[in-house]
Design an enzyme around this catalytic site. Structure first.
Site, PDB file in Angstrom:
ATOM      1  N   LYS A 134      47.842  32.476 -12.589  1.00 32.40           N
ATOM      2  CA  LYS A 134      47.638  30.678 -13.019  1.00 32.40           C
ATOM      3  C   LYS A 134      47.803  30.260 -12.221  1.00 32.40           C
ATOM      4  O   LYS A 134      49.078  29.999 -11.719  1.00 32.40           O
ATOM      5  CB  LYS A 134      48.762  30.392 -14.521  1.00 32.40           C
ATOM      6  CG  LYS A 134      48.294  31.347 -15.664  1.00 32.40           C
ATOM      7  CD  LYS A 134      49.662  31.304 -16.652  1.00 32.40           C
ATOM      8  CE  LYS A 134      49.298  32.058 -17.590  1.00 32.40           C
ATOM      9  NZ  LYS A 134      50.189  31.801 -18.849  1.00 32.40           N
TER      10      LYS A 134
ATOM     11  N   MET B  51      56.964  21.472 -13.081  1.00 35.98           N
ATOM     12  CA  MET B  51      55.794  21.051 -12.727  1.00 35.98           C
ATOM     13  C   MET B  51      55.108  19.898 -12.918  1.00 35.98           C
ATOM     14  O   MET B  51      54.312  19.329 -14.002  1.00 35.98           O
ATOM     15  CB  MET B  51      54.789  22.220 -14.091  1.00 35.98           C
ATOM     16  CG  MET B  51      54.756  23.265 -14.343  1.00 35.98           C
ATOM     17  SD  MET B  51      54.625  23.987 -16.146  1.00 35.98           S
ATOM     18  CE  MET B  51      55.839  23.627 -17.102  1.00 35.98           C
TER      19      MET B  51
ATOM     20  N   ASP C   6      52.093  37.342 -12.232  1.00 36.13           N
ATOM     21  CA  ASP C   6      51.479  35.833 -12.219  1.00 36.13           C
ATOM     22  C   ASP C   6      51.270  35.931 -11.351  1.00 36.13           C
ATOM     23  O   ASP C   6      52.107  36.125 -10.282  1.00 36.13           O
ATOM     24  CB  ASP C   6      51.988  35.317 -12.774  1.00 36.13           C
ATOM     25  CG  ASP C   6      52.152  34.330 -14.426  1.00 36.13           C
ATOM     26  OD1 ASP C   6      50.880  35.221 -15.106  1.00 36.13           O
ATOM     27  OD2 ASP C   6      52.938  34.053 -15.268  1.00 36.13           O
TER      28      ASP C   6
HETATM   29  N1  SAH Z   1      59.533  30.249 -15.834  1.00 35.56           N
HETATM   30  C1  SAH Z   1      59.590  29.451 -14.348  1.00 35.56           C
HETATM   31  C2  SAH Z   1      58.762  28.338 -14.413  1.00 35.56           C
HETATM   32  C3  SAH Z   1      57.330  28.301 -14.611  1.00 35.56           C
HETATM   33  S1  SAH Z   1      56.481  26.824 -14.879  1.00 35.56           S
HETATM   34  C4  SAH Z   1      60.742  29.872 -13.763  1.00 35.56           C
HETATM   35  O1  SAH Z   1      62.363  29.744 -14.567  1.00 35.56           O
HETATM   36  O2  SAH Z   1      61.348  29.179 -12.618  1.00 35.56           O
HETATM   37  C5  SAH Z   1      56.259  26.678 -13.130  1.00 35.56           C
HETATM   38  C6  SAH Z   1      57.026  25.680 -12.382  1.00 35.56           C
HETATM   39  O3  SAH Z   1      57.670  26.367 -11.933  1.00 35.56           O
HETATM   40  C7  SAH Z   1      55.987  25.232 -11.160  1.00 35.56           C
HETATM   41  O4  SAH Z   1      54.403  24.243 -11.627  1.00 35.56           O
HETATM   42  C8  SAH Z   1      56.903  24.570 -10.717  1.00 35.56           C
HETATM   43  O5  SAH Z   1      57.999  23.314 -10.732  1.00 35.56           O
HETATM   44  C9  SAH Z   1      58.532  25.711 -10.427  1.00 35.56           C
HETATM   45  N2  SAH Z   1      58.069  26.436 -10.135  1.00 35.56           N
HETATM   46  C10 SAH Z   1      58.399  27.738  -9.474  1.00 35.56           C
HETATM   47  N3  SAH Z   1      58.380  28.871  -8.696  1.00 35.56           N
HETATM   48  C11 SAH Z   1      58.914  27.559  -7.820  1.00 35.56           C
HETATM   49  C12 SAH Z   1      58.760  28.098  -5.790  1.00 35.56           C
HETATM   50  N4  SAH Z   1      59.248  29.155  -5.426  1.00 35.56           N
HETATM   51  N5  SAH Z   1      59.226  27.036  -5.443  1.00 35.56           N
HETATM   52  C13 SAH Z   1      58.798  25.939  -6.018  1.00 35.56           C
HETATM   53  N6  SAH Z   1      58.770  26.003  -7.365  1.00 35.56           N
HETATM   54  C14 SAH Z   1      59.269  26.370  -8.172  1.00 35.56           C
END
Ligand code: SAH
Length: 344
Positions: free
Chosen positions: A144, A255, A123
């Site tokens: 995505k 998100m 991803d």
């Molecule tokens: N499974 C992931 C979340 C997926 S939803 C987890 O556990 O982190 C995707 C959301 O994760 C993004 O819209 C944002 O809100 C957050 N996100 C993931 N990586 C990020 C990063 N490096 N910096 C800021 N937000 C992040």
């Protein structure tokens, strides 16, 4: 112990059956070695000519009897023998949590799974820049973007399952943790339905690590003893805003950029104080990481220029970060003072 040796142009003999040795062969080829093969201890004719004295023997344990005496002869003549894991007999899928986007926050289990993979479906939010250094597998970007899926979820699941049924070790590399808004449960279910063995390797979720990148602890003694992780993918209902406002702990929203306005307005309406501290942390652990601190009443205008990926934090813990930053800055000032005194 691990050693890094430059194998460019070196003759490496990989022993073991074709199926068991396929990943080792790919790894050594990727490392620039000249790879020779011996697929049975007796030396099958199709293996072709072998080097007189290889630089290294990479011995894949394929379960066939007879390798040990051959390897012993190599060792006796001073040829180093490296033990290599065998690729599994049937394909399987490993869902791997890749953490918030930096290779440093991959788990040891994630690194191992990547190393042993034949194919990696990754991803956009997974740590993908360093993938070619971590695996010799085929890399497939199924990235995505919000509202714009390069490959649809159903197609991703189909690709994974088909590849595993064809005998590949498939890694599905996801951002953060596979079970936190990652559709990991659905991907596991589709493997189970197809009879494909599947396992899940937890990852460091952005819900905790991205606030931490900005110095914000999601809990802090006497400040917050709980945290709630919420998806801002769709606006929350009035009831949900009321529940959240009544909890009293830290609220972490993933998100949440697209629905920030509704969230702030909903929490205000539900009775949350307008001076409740709030932070938006964008691109945690990535180039251009940025933290915007405001409060519930001002966040909508303060964060007007913010974009995904970002994590929102609502709660008094945001002040802990500010206080800690104050200490860190004071410590840096002291260091500078000490250095200038020593220098004078
Ligand atoms: N499974 C992931 C979340 C997926 S939803 C987890 O556990 O982190 C995707 C959301 O994760 C993004 O819209 C944002 O809100 C957050 N996100 C993931 N990586 C990020 C990063 N490096 N910096 C800021 N937000 C992040």
């Amino acid at each position: 112990m691990q050693l890094s040796i430059d194998l460019t142009g070196r003759e490496v003999l990989v022993t073991g059956s074709d199926h068991a040795a396929r990943q080792a062969v790919r790894r050594y080829e990727t490392a620039g070695a000249v790879v020779y093969r011996l697929s049975t201890p007796a030396g099958a004719a199709q293996d072709g000519p072998l080097p007189e004295r290889p630089f290294l023997v990479a011995a894949v344990d394929d379960g066939q009897p007879g390798w040990e005496s051959l390897l012993e002869r190599c060792r006796a003549t001073g040829i180093p023998v490296a033990a290599e894991p065998a690729a599994g007999p049937v394909g399987h899928v490993t869902l791997v949590g890749g953490g918030p986007g930096t290779t440093d926050l991959l788990t040891v289990a994630a690194v191992k799974a990547l190393r042993d993979a034949d194919v990696v479906f990754f991803d956009r939010l997974a740590p993908c820049q360093d993938l070619p250094d971590l695996t010799s597998a085929e890399l497939v970007d199924v990235g995505k973007k919000p509202g714009h899926h390069k490959v649809g979820q159903a197609d991703i699941e189909k690709l994974m399952v088909e590849s595993a049924l064809a005998g590949n070790n498939v890694v599905r590399l996801k951002g953060g943790d596979p079970y936190v808004f990652g559709r990991g449960g659905e991907e596991v279910a589709s493997c189970v339905a197809a009879g494909v063995p599947v396992r899940v390797i937890s990852g460091v979720t952005s819900a905790i690590s991205v606030p931490a990148a900005a110095g914000i602890p999601v809990t802090h003694r006497e400040v917050s003893h709980m945290f709630t992780v919420v998806s801002g993918h769709a606006p929350l209902t009035e009831k949900e805003h009321t529940h959240l406002a009544g909890l009293g702990g830290t609220i972490v929203v993933l998100m949440g950029i697209g629905t920030l306005h509704q969230l702030a307005a909903g929490l205000r309406k539900a009775g949350m104080r307008p001076d409740m501290p709030m932070a938006v942390v964008e691109r945690g652990y990535r180039p251009g990481q940025r933290t915007t601190i405001a409060d519930l009443g001002t966040i909508t205008s303060a964060a007007a220029g913010c974009s995904n990926p970002a994590v929102l934090v609502i709660g008094e813990v945001v002040r802990v970060a500010e206080a800690n930053r104050g200490h860190a800055e004071a410590a840096a000032d002291l260091d500078r003072l000490a250095a200038s005194l020593l220098g004078s």
